[in-house]
Write a protein that holds these residues in place. Sequence first.
Motif, PDB file in Angstrom:
ATOM      1  N   ASP A  64     -51.343  40.262 -52.778  1.00  0.00           N
ATOM      2  CA  ASP A  64     -50.107  40.911 -53.203  1.00  0.00           C
ATOM      3  C   ASP A  64     -49.452  40.177 -54.367  1.00  0.00           C
ATOM      4  OD1 ASP A  64     -50.433  42.844 -51.313  1.00  0.00           O
ATOM      5  OD2 ASP A  64     -49.038  41.965 -49.860  1.00  0.00           O
ATOM      6  N   ALA A  65     -49.668  38.860 -54.457  1.00  0.00           N
ATOM      7  CA  ALA A  65     -49.058  38.074 -55.525  1.00  0.00           C
ATOM      8  C   ALA A  65     -49.863  38.115 -56.813  1.00  0.00           C
ATOM      9  CB  ALA A  65     -48.875  36.621 -55.080  1.00  0.00           C
ATOM     10  N   LEU A  66     -51.092  38.608 -56.767  1.00  0.00           N
ATOM     11  CA  LEU A  66     -51.947  38.683 -57.948  1.00  0.00           C
ATOM     12  C   LEU A  66     -51.801  40.039 -58.638  1.00  0.00           C
ATOM     13  CD1 LEU A  66     -55.229  37.073 -56.550  1.00  0.00           C
ATOM     14  CD2 LEU A  66     -53.760  36.107 -58.315  1.00  0.00           C
ATOM     15  N   PRO A  67     -52.065  40.098 -59.949  1.00  0.00           N
ATOM     16  CA  PRO A  67     -52.081  41.397 -60.635  1.00  0.00           C
ATOM     17  C   PRO A  67     -53.108  42.327 -59.999  1.00  0.00           C
ATOM     18  CG  PRO A  67     -52.064  39.599 -62.222  1.00  0.00           C
ATOM     19  CD  PRO A  67     -52.287  38.974 -60.870  1.00  0.00           C
ATOM     20  N   ALA A  68     -52.794  43.612 -59.938  1.00  0.00           N
ATOM     21  CA  ALA A  68     -53.657  44.584 -59.270  1.00  0.00           C
ATOM     22  C   ALA A  68     -55.091  44.602 -59.807  1.00  0.00           C
ATOM     23  CB  ALA A  68     -53.035  45.981 -59.370  1.00  0.00           C
ATOM     24  N   PRO A  69     -55.321  44.538 -61.147  1.00  0.00           N
ATOM     25  CA  PRO A  69     -56.718  44.548 -61.616  1.00  0.00           C
ATOM     26  C   PRO A  69     -57.537  43.362 -61.116  1.00  0.00           C
ATOM     27  CG  PRO A  69     -55.204  45.056 -63.414  1.00  0.00           C
ATOM     28  CD  PRO A  69     -54.366  44.570 -62.274  1.00  0.00           C
ATOM     29  N   VAL A  70     -56.885  42.224 -60.867  1.00  0.00           N
ATOM     30  CA  VAL A  70     -57.600  41.049 -60.373  1.00  0.00           C
ATOM     31  C   VAL A  70     -57.839  41.149 -58.876  1.00  0.00           C
ATOM     32  CG1 VAL A  70     -57.525  38.538 -60.107  1.00  0.00           C
ATOM     33  CG2 VAL A  70     -56.697  39.593 -62.207  1.00  0.00           C
ATOM     34  N   SER A  71     -56.796  41.502 -58.117  1.00  0.00           N
ATOM     35  CA  SER A  71     -56.943  41.579 -56.667  1.00  0.00           C
ATOM     36  C   SER A  71     -57.943  42.654 -56.262  1.00  0.00           C
ATOM     37  CB  SER A  71     -55.584  41.866 -56.014  1.00  0.00           C
ATOM     38  OG  SER A  71     -55.068  43.115 -56.455  1.00  0.00           O
ATOM     39  N   ALA A  72     -58.115  43.684 -57.107  1.00  0.00           N
ATOM     40  CA  ALA A  72     -59.026  44.776 -56.767  1.00  0.00           C
ATOM     41  C   ALA A  72     -60.487  44.370 -56.819  1.00  0.00           C
ATOM     42  CB  ALA A  72     -58.780  45.959 -57.693  1.00  0.00           C
ATOM     43  N   VAL A  73     -60.820  43.323 -57.560  1.00  0.00           N
ATOM     44  CA  VAL A  73     -62.232  42.951 -57.726  1.00  0.00           C
ATOM     45  C   VAL A  73     -62.597  41.667 -57.002  1.00  0.00           C
ATOM     46  CG1 VAL A  73     -62.358  44.113 -59.954  1.00  0.00           C
ATOM     47  CG2 VAL A  73     -61.746  41.697 -59.863  1.00  0.00           C
ATOM     48  N   LEU A  74     -61.637  41.008 -56.389  1.00  0.00           N
ATOM     49  CA  LEU A  74     -61.950  39.789 -55.638  1.00  0.00           C
ATOM     50  C   LEU A  74     -62.568  40.148 -54.297  1.00  0.00           C
ATOM     51  CD1 LEU A  74     -58.790  37.573 -56.250  1.00  0.00           C
ATOM     52  CD2 LEU A  74     -61.051  37.290 -57.250  1.00  0.00           C
ATOM     53  N   THR A  75     -63.624  39.438 -53.938  1.00  0.00           N
ATOM     54  CA  THR A  75     -64.259  39.644 -52.643  1.00  0.00           C
ATOM     55  C   THR A  75     -63.500  38.876 -51.563  1.00  0.00           C
ATOM     56  OG1 THR A  75     -65.719  37.732 -52.894  1.00  0.00           O
ATOM     57  CG2 THR A  75     -66.484  39.827 -53.810  1.00  0.00           C
ATOM     58  N   PRO A  76     -63.670  39.239 -50.291  1.00  0.00           N
ATOM     59  CA  PRO A  76     -63.013  38.494 -49.210  1.00  0.00           C
ATOM     60  C   PRO A  76     -63.341  37.008 -49.230  1.00  0.00           C
ATOM     61  CG  PRO A  76     -63.840  40.584 -48.385  1.00  0.00           C
ATOM     62  CD  PRO A  76     -64.350  40.449 -49.788  1.00  0.00           C
ATOM     63  N   SER A  77     -64.579  36.667 -49.598  1.00  0.00           N
ATOM     64  CA  SER A  77     -64.945  35.247 -49.638  1.00  0.00           C
ATOM     65  C   SER A  77     -64.206  34.511 -50.745  1.00  0.00           C
ATOM     66  CB  SER A  77     -66.458  35.102 -49.825  1.00  0.00           C
ATOM     67  OG  SER A  77     -66.873  35.695 -51.054  1.00  0.00           O
ATOM     68  N   GLU A  78     -64.006  35.174 -51.877  1.00  0.00           N
ATOM     69  CA  GLU A  78     -63.269  34.542 -52.973  1.00  0.00           C
ATOM     70  C   GLU A  78     -61.794  34.358 -52.609  1.00  0.00           C
ATOM     71  OE1 GLU A  78     -65.863  36.200 -56.808  1.00  0.00           O
ATOM     72  OE2 GLU A  78     -64.217  37.396 -55.981  1.00  0.00           O
ATOM     73  N   VAL A  79     -61.223  35.378 -51.972  1.00  0.00           N
ATOM     74  CA  VAL A  79     -59.829  35.255 -51.540  1.00  0.00           C
ATOM     75  C   VAL A  79     -59.689  34.150 -50.498  1.00  0.00           C
ATOM     76  CG1 VAL A  79     -57.868  36.452 -50.493  1.00  0.00           C
ATOM     77  CG2 VAL A  79     -59.403  37.685 -52.025  1.00  0.00           C
ATOM     78  N   GLU A  80     -60.675  34.048 -49.600  1.00  0.00           N
ATOM     79  CA  GLU A  80     -60.636  33.005 -48.581  1.00  0.00           C
ATOM     80  C   GLU A  80     -60.737  31.622 -49.211  1.00  0.00           C
ATOM     81  OE1 GLU A  80     -60.512  30.913 -45.042  1.00  0.00           O
ATOM     82  OE2 GLU A  80     -59.824  32.914 -45.635  1.00  0.00           O
ATOM     83  N   GLU A  81     -61.553  31.500 -50.243  1.00  0.00           N
ATOM     84  CA  GLU A  81     -61.651  30.200 -50.912  1.00  0.00           C
ATOM     85  C   GLU A  81     -60.327  29.845 -51.590  1.00  0.00           C
ATOM     86  OE1 GLU A  81     -64.490  27.756 -54.074  1.00  0.00           O
ATOM     87  OE2 GLU A  81     -65.073  29.741 -53.337  1.00  0.00           O
ATOM     88  N   LEU A  82     -59.664  30.840 -52.164  1.00  0.00           N
ATOM     89  CA  LEU A  82     -58.341  30.588 -52.728  1.00  0.00           C
ATOM     90  C   LEU A  82     -57.361  30.157 -51.635  1.00  0.00           C
ATOM     91  CD1 LEU A  82     -57.855  33.535 -55.259  1.00  0.00           C
ATOM     92  CD2 LEU A  82     -58.168  31.120 -55.803  1.00  0.00           C
ATOM     93  N   ARG A  83     -57.443  30.815 -50.486  1.00  0.00           N
ATOM     94  CA  ARG A  83     -56.554  30.457 -49.383  1.00  0.00           C
ATOM     95  C   ARG A  83     -56.789  29.017 -48.941  1.00  0.00           C
ATOM     96  NH1 ARG A  83     -56.249  29.535 -44.287  1.00  0.00           N
ATOM     97  NH2 ARG A  83     -58.530  29.598 -44.105  1.00  0.00           N
TER      98      ARG A  83
END
Length: 243
Positions: A124-143
């Motif tokens: 939700d904090a990322l721009p929509a074009p970026v959040s739309a292409v991130l995979t769950p594993s990439e988001v988890e690594e960011l977390r």
Amino acid sequence: MGDRSCLQIDLTVAQDVLTDAPVLSTWTALPPGPVLDPVERISEILFGVIMVLTFTSSISVAEGGHAETREVLVAALGCNIAWGIVDAAFYLMSSVIGHARGLRILRTIRENRDQSLSQRLILDALPAPVSAVLTPSEVEELRERLARQPDSPEHSVWNRRDLTGAFAVFLLVFLSTLPISLPFLLFSGAGFAMRASNAIAIAMLFGMGWTLGKHTGRSGWRAGLAMVCLGLVLVAITIALGG
């Protein structure tokens, strides 16, 4: 999602965008970008130009000499100083709220055991074009990276960057008065001074539009002309409503 193979946005690019995001930029120790982005700078200048034009436009219909003209210019200067201070105060207030919100979300990500909620907060904090292409594993690594970030040190309500931004906001609103007002101080003929002032205002509006156009990857000419039209319409509306 079908364009994913064309975009090829990896975690490094996502991390760069994360740093520029309004909320997530408070979560990282990486060097921040400019104090005011181009849109903020143009917005403040546009506001100042519109305000001073509402005053200088009244000079053409005023029946009087230099004394009346000087009174109008002093009023325009005082108005922009006042609104520059107001805008700077709102900028500081917005900065405080942004910092507090960012820290609150960061604490939620660290302390919450629900990984899906933490990932949703990041997306939700990322721009929509970026959040739309991130995979769950990439988001988890960011977390996980955010969870490993050291605790942010306690700091005062405003930091140096906030105060610099507020001062820049004030200067932009205030200084935008000067180019449009100078012809009335340099030339004795009110008619010529008015034409010169309007030409400067149109040039400033076009320059702002050109800058925004280039910033968004669009035609500078079209954006410049659109900004001139928008500025003139806003000035007319302001005058019509008694501004």
